[in-house]
Design an enzyme around this catalytic site. Structure first.
Site, short mmCIF file in Angstrom:
data_model
loop_
_atom_site.label_atom_id
_atom_site.label_comp_id
_atom_site.label_asym_id
_atom_site.label_seq_id
_atom_site.Cartn_x
_atom_site.Cartn_y
_atom_site.Cartn_z
N VAL A 242 -55.45 -58.15 -89.48
CA VAL A 242 -56.20 -57.23 -88.62
C VAL A 242 -55.55 -57.05 -87.26
O VAL A 242 -55.90 -56.13 -86.51
CB VAL A 242 -57.66 -57.70 -88.44
CG1 VAL A 242 -58.40 -57.72 -89.77
CG2 VAL A 242 -57.74 -59.04 -87.73
N ILE B 165 -74.10 -70.26 -90.72
CA ILE B 165 -74.03 -69.83 -92.11
C ILE B 165 -73.04 -70.75 -92.84
O ILE B 165 -72.02 -71.16 -92.28
CB ILE B 165 -73.58 -68.37 -92.22
CG1 ILE B 165 -74.47 -67.45 -91.38
CG2 ILE B 165 -73.58 -67.91 -93.69
CD1 ILE B 165 -75.93 -67.40 -91.79
N TYR C 268 -64.60 -67.62 -78.17
CA TYR C 268 -65.45 -67.07 -79.22
C TYR C 268 -66.60 -66.28 -78.62
O TYR C 268 -66.90 -65.16 -79.05
CB TYR C 268 -65.97 -68.20 -80.11
CG TYR C 268 -66.69 -67.73 -81.35
CD1 TYR C 268 -65.98 -67.16 -82.40
CD2 TYR C 268 -68.06 -67.87 -81.49
CE1 TYR C 268 -66.63 -66.74 -83.56
CE2 TYR C 268 -68.72 -67.46 -82.64
CZ TYR C 268 -68.00 -66.89 -83.67
OH TYR C 268 -68.64 -66.47 -84.81
N ALA D 73 -66.65 -64.83 -75.69
CA ALA D 73 -66.10 -63.61 -75.09
C ALA D 73 -65.82 -62.56 -76.15
O ALA D 73 -66.14 -61.37 -75.99
CB ALA D 73 -64.84 -63.94 -74.32
N SER D 74 -65.22 -62.98 -77.27
CA SER D 74 -64.85 -62.02 -78.30
C SER D 74 -66.07 -61.45 -79.02
O SER D 74 -66.12 -60.26 -79.32
CB SER D 74 -63.90 -62.68 -79.31
OG SER D 74 -64.55 -63.69 -80.06
N LYS D 75 -67.06 -62.29 -79.30
CA LYS D 75 -68.23 -61.80 -80.02
C LYS D 75 -69.14 -60.98 -79.11
O LYS D 75 -69.82 -60.05 -79.57
CB LYS D 75 -68.99 -62.97 -80.65
CG LYS D 75 -68.25 -63.61 -81.82
CD LYS D 75 -67.95 -62.61 -82.93
CE LYS D 75 -67.36 -63.26 -84.17
NZ LYS D 75 -67.12 -62.29 -85.26
N SER E 4 -72.24 -62.39 -83.81
CA SER E 4 -72.70 -63.78 -83.90
C SER E 4 -73.93 -63.92 -83.01
O SER E 4 -74.17 -63.10 -82.12
CB SER E 4 -71.58 -64.71 -83.39
OG SER E 4 -72.05 -66.03 -83.21
#
Length: 242
Positions: free
Chosen positions: A58, A182, A149, A151-153, A136
């Site tokens: 990606v 999950i 994580y 920051a990105s989500k 998330s």
């Protein structure tokens, strides 16, 4: 029997395992032609036959352009895009290295930007479609640590909202799903103490299943959600509702 996404063309990233794999299988089971992408060179053992698995990074702009061309040439349209590829890191700001930060942002955030840039034109020429991004609970709420994580989500959340407003006139719906803990390979790699703490803060008191998130993906991808766009849907056992 009419299935819920019969005749639609779907592209799913992160399709090797977890939420992406469950989503690809459910969309295929419900009648879609599914292309599954992931970084792994060999595809998984899908429970549903006919899923077209392709190794994919990606982070690669050239690969996004190539898959967009291939979909346009083969199918002439793209009806569903599920952005489930993602990685995590647990360091706080004072601990995280540039390389870790950059990798998380490059996969989770920049990968989605490149997907939008490549795939939206295909959806436009096909008359619209549905994009479902996997953010998330940490794209809506905060805990200590996991800075990159978070920051990105958070970016995925706002990028999805922006895309929903930008492309509504093109009949492209964009919604984000916000899973809690999950049972995925990424979650299983987390330390047991961290998992136990998250479960203790989850009102339903258990870890969720990838199939439970896939059910939400299917709904938002289908015409049943034809008047829903710009929504942030938690699938988290009540974590964010406290």
């Amino acid at each position: 029997m009419t299935t819920r996404v019969s005749g639609k063309v779907a592209l799913v990233t992160g399709a090797f395992g977890g939420i992406g794999k469950a989503s690809a299988e459910l969309l295929a089971r419900e009648g879609a032609t599914v292309i599954g992408l992931d970084i792994k060179s060999n595809g998984p053992d899908f429970a549903v036959p006919g899923i077209d698995y392709r190794p994919f990074d990606v982070r690669s702009d050239s690969q996004w352009k190539a898959i967009a061309r291939a979909i346009q040439q083969t199918h002439g349209r793209l009806d569903i895009f599920v952005a489930a590829a993602g990685i995590t890191a647990y360091e706080a700001y004072h601990e995280v290295t540039d390389s870790v930060w950059d990798e998380v942002i490059e996969v989770n955030q920049n990968g989605l930007m490149r997907a939008f840039r490549a795939l939206v034109p295909v959806m436009k020429t096909g008359g619209g479609g549905s994009i479902v991004t996997i953010s998330s609970i940490f794209g809506l709420g905060a805990v200590a640590g996991i800075a990159a994580y978070h920051a990105s989500k958070g970016a995925v959340t706002m990028m999805s909202r922006n895309a929903a407003m930008t492309y509504a006139k093109d009949k492209i719906r964009v919604n984000s799903i916000h899973p809690g803990l999950i049972d995925t390979p990424m979650a299983r790699a987390r330390d047991g103490e961290g998992q136990a703490q998250t479960v203790s803060l989850t009102p339903l008191g258990r870890i969720g299943l990838p199939e439970e998130v896939a059910n939400a993906v299917l709904f938002l991808a289908s015409d049943e959600a034809s008047y829903i766009t710009g929504v942030q849907l938690p699938v988290d056992g009540g974590y964010l509702g406290q």
